[in-house]
Design a protein around this motif. Structure first.
Motif: not given
Length: 206
Positions: A145-156, A179-188
């Motif tokens: 995914p184009h935002n692969a670097v964002d996953y690093l914030s959760d250690g992935i 094909h798409a990937i979504h992120h439905p779970l949020r915190r804070d």
């Protein structure tokens, strides 16, 4: 036009999933939602979109067999059919991925009516530390995914994969899918995306 209805439904389904995640919060944190939760929720969203366009649709859940454990839902209208396949990637291993392919193959044998068909896939995954888990986004999309670097914030740290789902579906005469990937779970209080949990969708017109 049908593809537009489905694209709209999938887009709005992201909001539905945020509500599902809130309602089934402990379940999600126990490695994802049940296939029936995902499949039925997406079917409700699609039929609602069709109703707004004055299209009458009925939904039935297909009976599986010993080789196909994932639920398959058939949305039938007078002019087209939509097949919703819900898959729980509780494990990211090759056997679990192949189970989805087997379900798609089984669904293709049901396409007997002489009108257009659409296949919609929906799955979710909660990342673990395995290499296979970190491959899921690239396997689903066909690329990292184009935002692969964002996953690093959760250690992935996402991993590329030699084989991917679009490639495998092409061998089943399914091509030019979305094909798409979504992120439905949020915190804070909804401010921060939880990248450890992903929702995956795909749409193919036959």
């Amino acid at each position: 036009m049908v593809s537009d209805y489905l694209s709209t439904s999938i887009e709005q389904f992201q909001i539905d999933c945020m509500q599902l995640c809130e309602q089934h919060y402990p379940t999600v944190h126990n490695r994802g939602m049940r296939e029936n939760h995902l499949g039925k929720a997406l079917c409700r969203r699609i039929t609602r979109t069709l109703e707004q366009a004055d299209i009458v649709a009925t939904v039935t859940q297909c009976q599986g067999n010993d080789k196909v454990a994932q639920p398959v839902f058939h949305i039938h209208t007078a002019t087209f059919s939509v097949w919703v396949i819900a898959h729980r990637l509780l494990s990211a291993n090759l056997a679990r991925r192949q189970a989805l392919i087997n379900t798609i193959k089984d669904t293709q044998t049901r396409l007997t009516e002489n009108h257009p068909h659409h296949i919609v896939l929906v799955a979710d995954h909660w990342f673990d530390r395995s290499k296979a888990s970190k491959e899921i986004p690239a396997w689903w999309l066909g690329h990292l995914p184009h935002n692969a670097v964002d996953y690093l914030s959760d250690g992935i740290r996402l991993q590329a994969t030699e084989t991917h789902l679009p490639q495998q579906l092409a061998t089943l005469s399914l091509s030019e899918g979305y094909h798409a990937i979504h992120h439905p779970l949020r915190r804070d209080h909804g401010e921060k995306i939880v990248y450890k949990y992903i929702l995956l969708t795909s749409h193919y017109a036959l």
